[in-house]
Design an enzyme around this catalytic site. Sequence first.
Site, PDB file in Angstrom:
ATOM      1  N   CYS A  48       0.798  -1.226   0.000  1.00 31.23           N
ATOM      2  CA  CYS A  48       0.000   0.000   0.000  1.00 31.23           C
ATOM      3  C   CYS A  48       0.835   1.283   0.000  1.00 31.23           C
ATOM      4  CB  CYS A  48      -0.924   0.014   1.215  1.00 31.23           C
ATOM      5  SG  CYS A  48      -2.096  -1.346   1.201  1.00 31.23           S
TER       6      CYS A  48
HETATM    7  N1  NAD Z   1      -2.556  -5.984   2.058  1.00 29.28           N
HETATM    8  C1  NAD Z   1      -3.113  -5.036   2.776  1.00 29.28           C
HETATM    9  O1  NAD Z   1      -2.858  -4.940   3.971  1.00 29.28           O
HETATM   10  C2  NAD Z   1      -4.101  -4.048   2.158  1.00 29.28           C
HETATM   11  C3  NAD Z   1      -4.735  -3.136   3.008  1.00 29.28           C
HETATM   12  C4  NAD Z   1      -5.667  -2.238   2.476  1.00 29.28           C
HETATM   13  C5  NAD Z   1      -5.916  -2.253   1.106  1.00 29.28           C
HETATM   14  N2  NAD Z   1      -5.267  -3.147   0.273  1.00 29.28           N
HETATM   15  C6  NAD Z   1      -5.608  -3.122  -1.146  1.00 29.28           C
HETATM   16  O2  NAD Z   1      -6.415  -4.263  -1.417  1.00 29.28           O
HETATM   17  C7  NAD Z   1      -6.142  -4.767  -2.737  1.00 29.28           C
HETATM   18  C8  NAD Z   1      -5.759  -6.231  -2.654  1.00 29.28           C
HETATM   19  O3  NAD Z   1      -4.539  -6.348  -1.944  1.00 29.28           O
HETATM   20  P1  NAD Z   1      -4.041  -7.701  -1.298  1.00 29.28           P
HETATM   21  O4  NAD Z   1      -2.930  -7.308  -0.375  1.00 29.28           O
HETATM   22  O5  NAD Z   1      -5.167  -8.486  -0.761  1.00 29.28           O
HETATM   23  O6  NAD Z   1      -3.454  -8.443  -2.586  1.00 29.28           O
HETATM   24  P2  NAD Z   1      -2.906  -9.946  -2.661  1.00 29.28           P
HETATM   25  O7  NAD Z   1      -1.858  -9.951  -3.703  1.00 29.28           O
HETATM   26  O8  NAD Z   1      -2.589 -10.440  -1.289  1.00 29.28           O
HETATM   27  O9  NAD Z   1      -4.156 -10.789  -3.167  1.00 29.28           O
HETATM   28  C9  NAD Z   1      -4.692 -10.678  -4.419  1.00 29.28           C
HETATM   29  C10 NAD Z   1      -5.289 -12.024  -4.823  1.00 29.28           C
HETATM   30  O10 NAD Z   1      -5.916 -11.849  -6.088  1.00 29.28           O
HETATM   31  C11 NAD Z   1      -5.670 -13.008  -6.865  1.00 29.28           C
HETATM   32  N3  NAD Z   1      -5.862 -12.681  -8.267  1.00 29.28           N
HETATM   33  C12 NAD Z   1      -5.028 -12.033  -9.114  1.00 29.28           C
HETATM   34  N4  NAD Z   1      -5.587 -11.891 -10.314  1.00 29.28           N
HETATM   35  C13 NAD Z   1      -6.818 -12.464 -10.243  1.00 29.28           C
HETATM   36  C14 NAD Z   1      -7.869 -12.623 -11.163  1.00 29.28           C
HETATM   37  N5  NAD Z   1      -7.782 -12.145 -12.406  1.00 29.28           N
HETATM   38  N6  NAD Z   1      -8.982 -13.272 -10.746  1.00 29.28           N
HETATM   39  C15 NAD Z   1      -9.084 -13.748  -9.480  1.00 29.28           C
HETATM   40  N7  NAD Z   1      -8.113 -13.601  -8.560  1.00 29.28           N
HETATM   41  C16 NAD Z   1      -6.991 -12.982  -8.936  1.00 29.28           C
HETATM   42  C17 NAD Z   1      -4.269 -13.420  -6.480  1.00 29.28           C
HETATM   43  O11 NAD Z   1      -4.015 -14.776  -6.797  1.00 29.28           O
HETATM   44  C18 NAD Z   1      -4.271 -13.138  -4.978  1.00 29.28           C
HETATM   45  O12 NAD Z   1      -4.683 -14.265  -4.237  1.00 29.28           O
HETATM   46  C19 NAD Z   1      -5.056  -3.856  -3.289  1.00 29.28           C
HETATM   47  O13 NAD Z   1      -5.649  -2.832  -4.043  1.00 29.28           O
HETATM   48  C20 NAD Z   1      -4.417  -3.265  -2.055  1.00 29.28           C
HETATM   49  O14 NAD Z   1      -3.832  -2.010  -2.317  1.00 29.28           O
HETATM   50  C21 NAD Z   1      -4.369  -4.048   0.786  1.00 29.28           C
END
Ligand code: NAD
Length: 438
Positions: free
Chosen positions: A275
């Site tokens: 993030c």
């Molecule tokens: N990690 C955090 O603490 C956090 C906190 C707040 C906001 N966010 C935001 O949330 C969003 C997700 O982040 P995250 O950390 O969960 O990401 P992540 O990489 O942990 O998870 C994303 C998931 O999406 C899957 N994926 C990718 N392409 C796909 C598709 N086409 N169809 C289905 N699944 C698919 C991946 O395999 C993975 O399991 C981002 O925008 C991030 O900025 C993250």
Amino acid sequence: MSVTARERLLKRINDRSARIGIVGLGYVGLPLMLDFSDAGFQALGFDIDPKKVDLINAGKTYFVHIPDSRVTAATERGMAATTQYSRAAETDVMILCLPTPLNRDRGPDLSFVIDSLEGILPFLHPDQLICLESTTYPGTTEEEIKPRIESTGLTVGDDVFLVFSPEREDPGNREYSMSNTPKVIGGTTPACLEVGSALYASITKRVVPVSSTKAAELTKLLENIYRAVNIGLINEMKMVAERMGIDIWEVIDAAATKPYGFTPFYPGPGYGGHCIPIDPFYLTWKARTYGIETRLIEVAGDINTAMPAWVVGKAADALDALGKTLESARVLVLGVAYKKNVDDVRESPGIKILQTLLDRGAVVCYSDPFVPMLHRMREHDLKLTSVEINAELLSGMDCIIVATDHDAFNYAFIQKHAKLIVDTRGRYRGKFENVVKC
Ligand SMILES: NC(=O)c1ccc[n+]([C@@H]2O[C@H](COP(=O)([O-])OP(=O)(O)OC[C@H]3O[C@@H](n4cnc5c(N)ncnc54)[C@H](O)[C@@H]3O)[C@@H](O)[C@H]2O)c1
């Protein structure tokens, strides 16, 4: 009088018969799916990674901060996962939790969001709510998501409902979870906002509605940019204080006694995670299309990204003072996750420190109880595995850099056996002959 899509969906949300689909089962998606399952909904997860899907269906976790028992309990209540977008047809709600990284030009890469949306589009149907949770620039929901949904013939606000509600997940935080963290939400229309608010009210105590999806998108960016800029400020203050022979940690503690107008931020080896290093540049990119240069955000980014090299420079100076060169030194990096007590190494400054040390010819190793080995990453392929800490290892090192201050480390033991410690996290307060604060 005929019952509308809005009324039908509200009823299904309120009586918990709505089936919740979560797309992207990562750090955000998996806990969210568990929260909906705990609240009494049937939850179905979608991911392109079959390993994650298989683990969930076997009742198992893949994150250290989420216990197997939570996933097992949810799967016993009917929670499941799939790689098949076609099963979107079975759901009443589809929540998108996809990664939103930067592309090579440091602009937004929405490809994960768009690819998954295009995957589920053929299976969307009337009476469905679509929520975007991924962090992104203001305008994404209206400009990128809504037109694609409406290309199927469905009308947003009448047949289906669309909201943006940013995730505030803080992995490993034991004090704040979904239930006690207010959830901001913006809807494309008032009906969208009403339906989306009803949904999130089922898993959190306080829903915070704002007037548009754009306002909700910018709210998330403000939160993260506030952190990025303040981390940049305190890292700059650290460099000034160090040159002046002042302990920045003592100064922050003293300033934090002010009961109003000051929030402490702490220096470190740089910033990491998915993030804080990424999101500010979503705004920078969008602001440029409005003819605005976001200078403060850029400068904070420059300071924070320069930190790993600054830390390595400090280690080289400290070794030099002991008659050693960095190039011939054996260096142990403690902690490679981007923050303490988690296993996430994305954008981690610890990794950048390891890479910089290697580039300068040092012999390196790392220890991190949460990261047993370093897999290939987009910009790094370090081929290292975590080493076990013991007295012999510690005393054989010319320098130990504390990059991430996991609680699991025995800091007194490390200090007792180390020749030189470079502490980037303020773990060693007070004066120690063998500790350089940095
Ligand atoms: N990690 C955090 O603490 C956090 C906190 C707040 C906001 N966010 C935001 O949330 C969003 C997700 O982040 P995250 O950390 O969960 O990401 P992540 O990489 O942990 O998870 C994303 C998931 O999406 C899957 N994926 C990718 N392409 C796909 C598709 N086409 N169809 C289905 N699944 C698919 C991946 O395999 C993975 O399991 C981002 O925008 C991030 O900025 C993250």
